[in-house]
Design a protein around this motif. Structure first.
Motif, PDB file in Angstrom:
ATOM      1  N   LYS A 107      31.869  -6.998 -15.718  1.00 22.00           N
ATOM      2  CA  LYS A 107      33.057  -7.157 -16.555  1.00 22.00           C
ATOM      3  C   LYS A 107      32.732  -7.000 -18.037  1.00 22.00           C
ATOM      4  CE  LYS A 107      35.989  -7.617 -13.338  1.00 22.00           C
ATOM      5  NZ  LYS A 107      36.983  -6.528 -13.146  1.00 22.00           N
ATOM      6  N   ILE A 108      31.588  -7.515 -18.458  1.00 24.64           N
ATOM      7  CA  ILE A 108      31.175  -7.368 -19.859  1.00 24.64           C
ATOM      8  C   ILE A 108      30.941  -5.899 -20.196  1.00 24.64           C
ATOM      9  CG2 ILE A 108      29.310  -7.858 -21.497  1.00 24.64           C
ATOM     10  CD1 ILE A 108      29.077 -10.628 -20.127  1.00 24.64           C
ATOM     11  N   LEU A 109      30.330  -5.155 -19.263  1.00 24.32           N
ATOM     12  CA  LEU A 109      30.122  -3.720 -19.474  1.00 24.32           C
ATOM     13  C   LEU A 109      31.462  -2.973 -19.532  1.00 24.32           C
ATOM     14  CD1 LEU A 109      27.039  -3.037 -17.140  1.00 24.32           C
ATOM     15  CD2 LEU A 109      27.083  -3.074 -19.652  1.00 24.32           C
ATOM     16  N   GLU A 110      32.394  -3.375 -18.674  1.00 21.89           N
ATOM     17  CA  GLU A 110      33.733  -2.775 -18.704  1.00 21.89           C
ATOM     18  C   GLU A 110      34.410  -3.053 -20.043  1.00 21.89           C
ATOM     19  OE1 GLU A 110      35.917  -4.282 -15.417  1.00 21.89           O
ATOM     20  OE2 GLU A 110      34.619  -3.367 -13.900  1.00 21.89           O
ATOM     21  N   PHE A 111      34.281  -4.299 -20.511  1.00 20.79           N
ATOM     22  CA  PHE A 111      34.868  -4.677 -21.797  1.00 20.79           C
ATOM     23  C   PHE A 111      34.259  -3.847 -22.923  1.00 20.79           C
ATOM     24  CE2 PHE A 111      34.692  -7.223 -25.694  1.00 20.79           C
ATOM     25  CZ  PHE A 111      36.049  -7.471 -25.895  1.00 20.79           C
ATOM     26  N   ALA A 112      32.942  -3.685 -22.903  1.00 22.52           N
ATOM     27  CA  ALA A 112      32.257  -2.894 -23.941  1.00 22.52           C
ATOM     28  C   ALA A 112      32.712  -1.441 -23.907  1.00 22.52           C
ATOM     29  CB  ALA A 112      30.742  -2.987 -23.737  1.00 22.52           C
ATOM     30  N   LEU A 113      32.889  -0.897 -22.716  1.00 26.38           N
ATOM     31  CA  LEU A 113      33.318   0.499 -22.583  1.00 26.38           C
ATOM     32  C   LEU A 113      34.725   0.702 -23.125  1.00 26.38           C
ATOM     33  CD1 LEU A 113      32.927   3.380 -21.531  1.00 26.38           C
ATOM     34  CD2 LEU A 113      33.743   2.580 -19.283  1.00 26.38           C
ATOM     35  N   VAL A 114      35.654  -0.161 -22.705  1.00 24.28           N
ATOM     36  CA  VAL A 114      37.042  -0.019 -23.165  1.00 24.28           C
ATOM     37  C   VAL A 114      37.133  -0.259 -24.677  1.00 24.28           C
ATOM     38  CG1 VAL A 114      39.409  -0.877 -22.929  1.00 24.28           C
ATOM     39  CG2 VAL A 114      37.932  -0.715 -20.930  1.00 24.28           C
TER      40      VAL A 114
ATOM     41  N   PHE B 144      40.543 -11.955 -19.245  1.00 24.81           N
ATOM     42  CA  PHE B 144      41.088 -13.017 -18.391  1.00 24.81           C
ATOM     43  C   PHE B 144      40.229 -13.209 -17.150  1.00 24.81           C
ATOM     44  CE2 PHE B 144      45.571 -11.988 -20.136  1.00 24.81           C
ATOM     45  CZ  PHE B 144      45.370 -12.859 -21.192  1.00 24.81           C
ATOM     46  N   SER B 145      39.739 -12.104 -16.608  1.00 20.72           N
ATOM     47  CA  SER B 145      38.889 -12.172 -15.426  1.00 20.72           C
ATOM     48  C   SER B 145      37.580 -12.889 -15.739  1.00 20.72           C
ATOM     49  CB  SER B 145      38.603 -10.752 -14.921  1.00 20.72           C
ATOM     50  OG  SER B 145      37.806 -10.780 -13.770  1.00 20.72           O
ATOM     51  N   ILE B 146      37.007 -12.584 -16.907  1.00 11.67           N
ATOM     52  CA  ILE B 146      35.761 -13.241 -17.324  1.00 11.67           C
ATOM     53  C   ILE B 146      35.983 -14.728 -17.550  1.00 11.67           C
ATOM     54  CG2 ILE B 146      34.039 -13.395 -19.173  1.00 11.67           C
ATOM     55  CD1 ILE B 146      34.350 -10.364 -19.555  1.00 11.67           C
ATOM     56  N   MET B 147      37.059 -15.040 -18.299  1.00  9.44           N
ATOM     57  CA  MET B 147      37.323 -16.434 -18.647  1.00  9.44           C
ATOM     58  C   MET B 147      37.617 -17.278 -17.407  1.00  9.44           C
ATOM     59  SD  MET B 147      36.806 -16.639 -21.835  1.00  9.44           S
ATOM     60  CE  MET B 147      37.481 -18.248 -22.245  1.00  9.44           C
ATOM     61  N   SER B 148      38.376 -16.709 -16.458  1.00  7.00           N
ATOM     62  CA  SER B 148      38.699 -17.470 -15.243  1.00  7.00           C
ATOM     63  C   SER B 148      37.459 -17.747 -14.407  1.00  7.00           C
ATOM     64  CB  SER B 148      39.724 -16.704 -14.404  1.00  7.00           C
ATOM     65  OG  SER B 148      39.174 -15.493 -13.921  1.00  7.00           O
ATOM     66  N   THR B 149      36.438 -16.913 -14.577  1.00  4.29           N
ATOM     67  CA  THR B 149      35.205 -17.088 -13.817  1.00  4.29           C
ATOM     68  C   THR B 149      34.297 -18.147 -14.432  1.00  4.29           C
ATOM     69  OG1 THR B 149      35.274 -14.754 -13.156  1.00  4.29           O
ATOM     70  CG2 THR B 149      33.177 -15.887 -12.878  1.00  4.29           C
ATOM     71  N   ILE B 150      34.207 -18.156 -15.750  1.00  2.00           N
ATOM     72  CA  ILE B 150      33.242 -19.047 -16.404  1.00  2.00           C
ATOM     73  C   ILE B 150      33.840 -20.371 -16.862  1.00  2.00           C
ATOM     74  CG2 ILE B 150      31.852 -17.098 -17.172  1.00  2.00           C
ATOM     75  CD1 ILE B 150      32.968 -17.478 -19.973  1.00  2.00           C
ATOM     76  N   MET B 151      35.189 -20.437 -16.903  1.00  2.00           N
ATOM     77  CA  MET B 151      35.797 -21.650 -17.439  1.00  2.00           C
ATOM     78  C   MET B 151      36.270 -22.593 -16.345  1.00  2.00           C
ATOM     79  SD  MET B 151      38.032 -20.567 -20.780  1.00  2.00           S
ATOM     80  CE  MET B 151      38.685 -22.220 -20.884  1.00  2.00           C
ATOM     81  N   ASP B 152      36.059 -23.844 -16.568  1.00  2.00           N
ATOM     82  CA  ASP B 152      36.612 -24.893 -15.726  1.00  2.00           C
ATOM     83  C   ASP B 152      37.269 -25.870 -16.679  1.00  2.00           C
ATOM     84  OD1 ASP B 152      37.276 -26.935 -14.108  1.00  2.00           O
ATOM     85  OD2 ASP B 152      35.259 -27.383 -13.387  1.00  2.00           O
TER      86      ASP B 152
ATOM     87  N   PHE C 182      44.923  -2.416 -25.069  1.00  2.00           N
ATOM     88  CA  PHE C 182      44.764  -3.866 -25.037  1.00  2.00           C
ATOM     89  C   PHE C 182      45.008  -4.417 -23.634  1.00  2.00           C
ATOM     90  CE2 PHE C 182      45.792  -3.964 -29.765  1.00  2.00           C
ATOM     91  CZ  PHE C 182      44.492  -4.281 -30.123  1.00  2.00           C
ATOM     92  N   LEU C 183      45.764  -3.691 -22.813  1.00  2.00           N
ATOM     93  CA  LEU C 183      46.063  -4.164 -21.459  1.00  2.00           C
ATOM     94  C   LEU C 183      44.783  -4.313 -20.626  1.00  2.00           C
ATOM     95  CD1 LEU C 183      49.332  -2.159 -20.692  1.00  2.00           C
ATOM     96  CD2 LEU C 183      49.092  -4.504 -21.519  1.00  2.00           C
ATOM     97  N   PRO C 184      43.971  -3.244 -20.470  1.00  2.00           N
ATOM     98  CA  PRO C 184      42.724  -3.439 -19.709  1.00  2.00           C
ATOM     99  C   PRO C 184      41.759  -4.397 -20.395  1.00  2.00           C
ATOM    100  CG  PRO C 184      42.763  -1.249 -20.727  1.00  2.00           C
ATOM    101  CD  PRO C 184      44.143  -1.829 -20.869  1.00  2.00           C
ATOM    102  N   ILE C 185      41.762  -4.414 -21.732  1.00  2.00           N
ATOM    103  CA  ILE C 185      40.876  -5.329 -22.454  1.00  2.00           C
ATOM    104  C   ILE C 185      41.194  -6.779 -22.092  1.00  2.00           C
ATOM    105  CG2 ILE C 185      40.369  -6.286 -24.745  1.00  2.00           C
ATOM    106  CD1 ILE C 185      40.422  -3.425 -25.827  1.00  2.00           C
ATOM    107  N   TRP C 186      42.479  -7.138 -22.112  1.00  2.00           N
ATOM    108  CA  TRP C 186      42.852  -8.519 -21.806  1.00  2.00           C
ATOM    109  C   TRP C 186      42.676  -8.845 -20.334  1.00  2.00           C
ATOM    110  CZ3 TRP C 186      42.864 -12.461 -24.754  1.00  2.00           C
ATOM    111  CH2 TRP C 186      43.119 -12.316 -26.120  1.00  2.00           C
ATOM    112  N   LEU C 187      42.954  -7.896 -19.470  1.00  2.00           N
ATOM    113  CA  LEU C 187      42.757  -8.153 -18.041  1.00  2.00           C
ATOM    114  C   LEU C 187      41.285  -8.434 -17.739  1.00  2.00           C
ATOM    115  CD1 LEU C 187      45.136  -5.473 -16.477  1.00  2.00           C
ATOM    116  CD2 LEU C 187      45.503  -7.950 -16.643  1.00  2.00           C
ATOM    117  N   ILE C 188      40.403  -7.707 -18.410  1.00  2.00           N
ATOM    118  CA  ILE C 188      38.967  -7.948 -18.240  1.00  2.00           C
ATOM    119  C   ILE C 188      38.587  -9.325 -18.799  1.00  2.00           C
ATOM    120  CG2 ILE C 188      36.656  -7.206 -18.945  1.00  2.00           C
ATOM    121  CD1 ILE C 188      37.795  -4.314 -18.997  1.00  2.00           C
TER     122      ILE C 188
END
Length: 327
Positions: A202-209, A240-248, A232-238
């Motif tokens: 996901k971080i690599l995807e974020f860097a690419l976009v 959100f995916s990262i944050m939902s994984t690492i955040m509790d 911004f749409l794919p940027i935020w989706l990525i």
């Protein structure tokens, strides 16, 4: 939500020091504007759940209106004291017209355009949600068509007000629609087997976009702004995916973000206004431009959070009292 509002507050910042390239400062602010797209994705998601929970278009509309208009009116009335009585930057009639939510549609004036746009999306959202429930394919085709029309319009020599409406709202309709689309899928409860691998991807995807975004930012093409906003749409989706994984959110270190997330709408309304007020005061008290700018922005952020929290509590108290009156 907290990440989105922090992004927008960065966009509102007045930091501009000698030696900082204007292009970098402008890019930071423009990237910060992407917080609005994140807001709209989450708003579409939340509205879908709200609509299906209520099962009544009338009650859904009432809930949407009571969520935004009382808060908006309260903030605008308070800010009128500063604009009309203290700074005297406009008359009462000019102020009411500017903040009537009409000027965005008639003249392309950006004062509170987000609230004006949100009302339109709320009105249309029941139709959107009924469509996505019937056919996800047709819904996503429609979303793609709306994106394409926005890009096409950005390449046409439209009147200024229509060009502004397309640039700041037309290309963002799809963000709200994508939020509604995502809400139709069940949230997986299982933890990913390889969290580290997932995060790296996901971080690599974020860097690419983001690299593509920066490349388009440096191009001189008619549809540049619309393309940047759509990215911004794919940027935020990525994100959100990262944050939902690492955040509790039950963890203490994320409670502040969760608290800010609960007052995002209020923060959106007050931050830029308070920034104007703190600038008015700091300009008269602090001589050094760099120190003044830093103090101005820091105080504005802190005051905005405090004011947003108070407004949120006041509005919630009114709703609770009103409910109690009819029970």
């Amino acid at each position: 939500m907290a990440l989105c509002i922090l992004s927008i507050m960065i966009c509102h910042n007045t930091m501009q020091f000698t030696g900082m390239p204007q292009s970098i400062n402008d890019a930071i602010r423009l990237f910060g504007q992407g917080g609005v797209d994140g807001f709209l994705i989450l708003s579409g998601l939340g509205c879908y759940y709200s609509y299906h929970k209520i099962h009544s278009v009338k009650k859904y509309y009432i809930r949407r209106v009571t969520r935004i208009l009382p808060t908006y009116i309260f903030v605008i009335v308070c800010y009128a004291v500063f604009c009309i009585l203290i700074v005297k930057s406009c008359t009462v009639s000019q102020y009411l017209y500017n903040y009537s939510l009409i000027t965005f549609w008639t003249n392309g004036v950006l004062k509170e355009w987000y609230v004006a746009a949100l009302i339109v999306l709320y009105i249309l959202s029941p139709l959107m949600f009924e469509l996505v429930d019937k056919s996800k394919t047709i819904y996503m085709i429609l979303t793609t068509v709306i994106m394409s029309i926005s890009v096409l319009f950005s390449m046409i020599n439209l009147p200024d007000n229509l060009s502004i409406i397309n640039e700041v709202f037309g290309c963002r309709i799809s963000a709200f629609m994508i939020g509604g689309f995502l809400a139709t899928f069940d949230t997986p409860n299982n933890v990913k087997a390889n969290t580290k691998k997932f995060l790296v991807e996901k971080i690599l995807e974020f860097a690419l976009v983001s690299a593509i975004w920066w490349g388009i930012y440096n191009l001189e093409i008619p549809c540049r702004m619309v393309l940047l906003r759509l990215l911004f749409l794919p940027i935020w989706l990525i994100l959100f995916s990262i944050m939902s994984t690492i955040m509790d959110c039950s963890q203490k270190q994320y409670k502040i973000l969760s608290g800010i997330g609960a007052i995002t709408f209020e923060l959106y309304l007050v931050h830029e206004k308070i920034l104007g007020i703190t600038f008015f005061v700091c300009y008269r008290l602090v001589g050094n431009q760099i120190i003044r700018t830093i103090i101005d922005n820091i105080i504005a952020v802190l005051l905005s959070i405090v004011c947003a929290y108070i407004i949120h509590k006041i509005m919630n108290l009114k709703i609770i009292l009103k409910k109690g009156r009819y029970n």
